[in-house]
Design an enzyme around this catalytic site. Structure first.
Site, PDB file in Angstrom:
ATOM      1  N   GLY A  12       0.834  -1.194   0.000  1.00 30.49           N
ATOM      2  CA  GLY A  12       0.000   0.000   0.000  1.00 30.49           C
ATOM      3  C   GLY A  12       0.869   1.245   0.000  1.00 30.49           C
ATOM      4  O   GLY A  12       2.105   1.177  -0.057  1.00 30.49           O
ATOM      5  N   ASP A  13       0.207   2.404   0.048  1.00 33.37           N
ATOM      6  CA  ASP A  13       0.912   3.697   0.078  1.00 33.37           C
ATOM      7  C   ASP A  13       1.747   3.932  -1.169  1.00 33.37           C
ATOM      8  O   ASP A  13       2.766   4.616  -1.135  1.00 33.37           O
ATOM      9  CB  ASP A  13       1.808   3.815   1.332  1.00 33.37           C
ATOM     10  CG  ASP A  13       1.042   3.547   2.610  1.00 33.37           C
ATOM     11  OD1 ASP A  13      -0.059   4.112   2.753  1.00 33.37           O
ATOM     12  OD2 ASP A  13       1.530   2.770   3.442  1.00 33.37           O
ATOM     13  N   GLY A  17      -4.446   5.988  -5.340  1.00 32.01           N
ATOM     14  CA  GLY A  17      -5.544   6.941  -5.392  1.00 32.01           C
ATOM     15  C   GLY A  17      -5.299   8.034  -6.412  1.00 32.01           C
ATOM     16  O   GLY A  17      -6.206   8.416  -7.167  1.00 32.01           O
ATOM     17  N   HIS A  41      -6.756   6.920   0.823  1.00 31.37           N
ATOM     18  CA  HIS A  41      -6.139   7.406  -0.416  1.00 31.37           C
ATOM     19  C   HIS A  41      -6.116   8.927  -0.406  1.00 31.37           C
ATOM     20  O   HIS A  41      -7.154   9.570  -0.254  1.00 31.37           O
ATOM     21  CB  HIS A  41      -6.899   6.884  -1.630  1.00 31.37           C
ATOM     22  CG  HIS A  41      -6.665   5.429  -1.879  1.00 31.37           C
ATOM     23  ND1 HIS A  41      -7.224   4.745  -2.934  1.00 31.37           N
ATOM     24  CD2 HIS A  41      -5.910   4.528  -1.208  1.00 31.37           C
ATOM     25  CE1 HIS A  41      -6.823   3.481  -2.895  1.00 31.37           C
ATOM     26  NE2 HIS A  41      -6.034   3.337  -1.853  1.00 31.37           N
ATOM     27  N   THR A 124      -5.399  -1.811  11.681  1.00 32.70           N
ATOM     28  CA  THR A 124      -5.752  -0.401  11.877  1.00 32.70           C
ATOM     29  C   THR A 124      -6.813  -0.229  12.953  1.00 32.70           C
ATOM     30  O   THR A 124      -7.205   0.894  13.256  1.00 32.70           O
ATOM     31  CB  THR A 124      -6.295   0.199  10.557  1.00 32.70           C
ATOM     32  OG1 THR A 124      -7.408  -0.584  10.117  1.00 32.70           O
ATOM     33  CG2 THR A 124      -5.220   0.201   9.480  1.00 32.70           C
ATOM     34  N   THR A 272      -3.162   4.907  10.101  1.00 34.80           N
ATOM     35  CA  THR A 272      -2.725   4.459  11.425  1.00 34.80           C
ATOM     36  C   THR A 272      -2.069   5.551  12.252  1.00 34.80           C
ATOM     37  O   THR A 272      -1.837   5.354  13.444  1.00 34.80           O
ATOM     38  CB  THR A 272      -1.708   3.307  11.282  1.00 34.80           C
ATOM     39  OG1 THR A 272      -0.547   3.791  10.570  1.00 34.80           O
ATOM     40  CG2 THR A 272      -2.315   2.135  10.521  1.00 34.80           C
ATOM     41  N   ARG A 276       5.817   5.527   8.374  1.00 37.07           N
ATOM     42  CA  ARG A 276       6.200   4.376   7.565  1.00 37.07           C
ATOM     43  C   ARG A 276       7.718   4.214   7.551  1.00 37.07           C
ATOM     44  O   ARG A 276       8.455   5.193   7.460  1.00 37.07           O
ATOM     45  CB  ARG A 276       5.723   4.541   6.124  1.00 37.07           C
ATOM     46  CG  ARG A 276       4.235   4.790   5.981  1.00 37.07           C
ATOM     47  CD  ARG A 276       3.861   4.901   4.500  1.00 37.07           C
ATOM     48  NE  ARG A 276       2.515   5.414   4.340  1.00 37.07           N
ATOM     49  CZ  ARG A 276       2.206   6.630   3.893  1.00 37.07           C
ATOM     50  NH1 ARG A 276       3.175   7.458   3.536  1.00 37.07           N
ATOM     51  NH2 ARG A 276       0.953   7.009   3.783  1.00 37.07           N
ATOM     52  N   LYS A 302       6.952   9.111  -6.986  1.00 35.62           N
ATOM     53  CA  LYS A 302       7.913   9.675  -6.013  1.00 35.62           C
ATOM     54  C   LYS A 302       9.325   9.837  -6.556  1.00 35.62           C
ATOM     55  O   LYS A 302      10.300   9.792  -5.802  1.00 35.62           O
ATOM     56  CB  LYS A 302       7.925   8.848  -4.724  1.00 35.62           C
ATOM     57  CG  LYS A 302       6.589   8.872  -3.986  1.00 35.62           C
ATOM     58  CD  LYS A 302       6.699   8.260  -2.614  1.00 35.62           C
ATOM     59  CE  LYS A 302       5.384   8.406  -1.848  1.00 35.62           C
ATOM     60  NZ  LYS A 302       5.456   7.833  -0.502  1.00 35.62           N
TER      61      LYS A 302
END
Length: 393
Positions: A12-13, A17, A41, A124, A272, A276, A302
């Site tokens: 994820g992350d 989205g 997202h 979570t 959460t 990370r 990124k």
């Protein structure tokens, strides 16, 4: 017309989205097929200084598409109502463009209470796993039950169920029939995944996984579409990996480098409120994820976060040495990249990814905004019919 699946490659992350919202500009529907409010997202829309943070409503609704919450999802009714109310301030027609599956399961207060201590594997604590547990046990509540009421509804859920029925009851549909009709009439559908492939219940890093399937097969079961409906599968990955919760991060970075990436990448997890951990891109797992999902293309995000580092690592535990360092790139290199024409360090990095994964990198991201991408081919190729080949420059 086809379905374009947008899946996460890791934990994820990855930026799913943002890419789902960007692709939804040329689509009619954006549909989430699994997960619940445990996946947040973030999408920075044009003209805004703060991102939208969507936990249940599909990101493509920000781009004018119809947002469908599929039957493979679980919803928390109060959170969904609050999310819709927040969106309505900017999008008065939001309930005209929202569809919620009557089959989606409902997170209750008992689910949240049972999850309050966490599972020990990175929960979570939102009751998502407990809702899926009851779904599998055939004792769960579905959106259909919220609308019909009756003795099956716990007393504490009845007030919110009434509000749910009043405010968005008209949005609740048989999403299988809805999507079939739209597809048969030429609609384009973006299928937006929640968590990443390494969190898949069957194929991920068990037991440090989520409670649903996050890989390509879940698009079919979570939305009720057929395999021939899927035109392309895109895997979204950052140029470095991040992880929150239990389990190993094989390519983990430490010390000042980890701290700098956390600061640059704003790696606070919105689901959460935990920071990370970071690592070099795990090219071995990315290759496996491409094979598992039969990916047609990779979207990498990124690149801007890594700008200025003298060297960038690629990790593969099956190689010796496990980490191979490649020349880094500048912020100017990232800003100038366009249409498959990149500065040598970026081009070399992308070529290594493509070579190891046998999958083209079709787009790359250089910022948080919806326009902060460069496409390495024609976006229209993503919507090709399944018997055509994906063309990348």
């Amino acid at each position: 017309m086809p379905v374009l699946a947008v899946l996460g490659a890791h934990w994820g992350d990855e930026g799913k989205g943002k890419i789902a919202a960007a692709l939804s500009r040329d689509a009619h529907v954006c549909a989430r097929f699994q997960g619940g409010p445990n996946a947040a997202h973030s999408v920075l829309a044009p003209g805004r200084t703060e991102p939208w943070v969507l936990r249940m409503v599909p990101s493509g609704i920000l781009s004018g598409a119809v947002g469908v919450v599929g039957g493979g999802c679980v919803i928390e009714p109060r959170m969904l109502l609050n999310e819709v109310a927040t969106l309505r301030a900017a999008f008065p027609d939001v309930t005209d463009r929202l569809r919620v599956s009557l089959r989606a399961h409902v997170i209750t207060a008992d689910h949240r209470e049972a999850d309050s201590a966490g599972s020990g594997v990175g929960s979570t604590r939102m009751g998502v796993g407990q809702a899926y547990r009851d779904k599998a046990a055939r004792t769960g509540l579905r959106v259909r039950d919220l609308l019909t009421g009756g003795d099956r509804l716990p007393a504490d859920l009845r007030p919110v169920a009434e509000e749910f029925a009043d405010l968005i009851g008209h949005c609740c549909v048989d999403e299988v029939a809805y999507l079939r009709d739209r597809l048969d009439h030429g609609a384009r559908v973006v299928a937006e995944g929640a968590q990443g492939s390494r969190l898949d219940l069957d194929h991920g890093d068990y037991p440090y996984v989520t409670s649903s399937n996050t890989t390509v097969g879940a698009v079919l079961t979570g939305l009720g579409v057929g395999p021939r409906d899927i035109a392309s599968v895109l895997l979204v990955t950052p140029a470095y990996v991040t992880k929150v919760g239990g389990g190993e991060l094989p390519s983990r970075l430490y010390g000042e480098l980890n701290a700098e990436l956390q600061e640059r990448g704003e790696e606070l997890d919105r689901a959460t409120d935990l920071m990370r951990d970071t690592g070099w891109l795990d090219i071995g797992w990315l290759r496996s994820a491409c094979r598992l999902n039969q990916a047609d293309g990779i979207v990498m995000t990124k690149f801007d976060v890594l700008a200025g580092f003298p060297a960038i690592g690629l990790y593969d535990q099956d190689r010796a040495p496990a980490v191979r360092m490649l020349p880094g790139w500048s912020a100017e290199d990232v800003a100038a990249a366009s249409g498959g024409a990149e500065a040598p360090p970026i081009a070399a990095y992308l070529a290594e990814v493509e070579r190891h994964c046998a999958t083209p990198v079709v787009a790359a991201g250089r910022g948080a905004g919806l326009d902060d991408w460069w496409w390495r081919g024609d976006e229209e190729d993503l919507w090709r019919s399944p018997d055509q080949a994906l063309v990348v420059n």
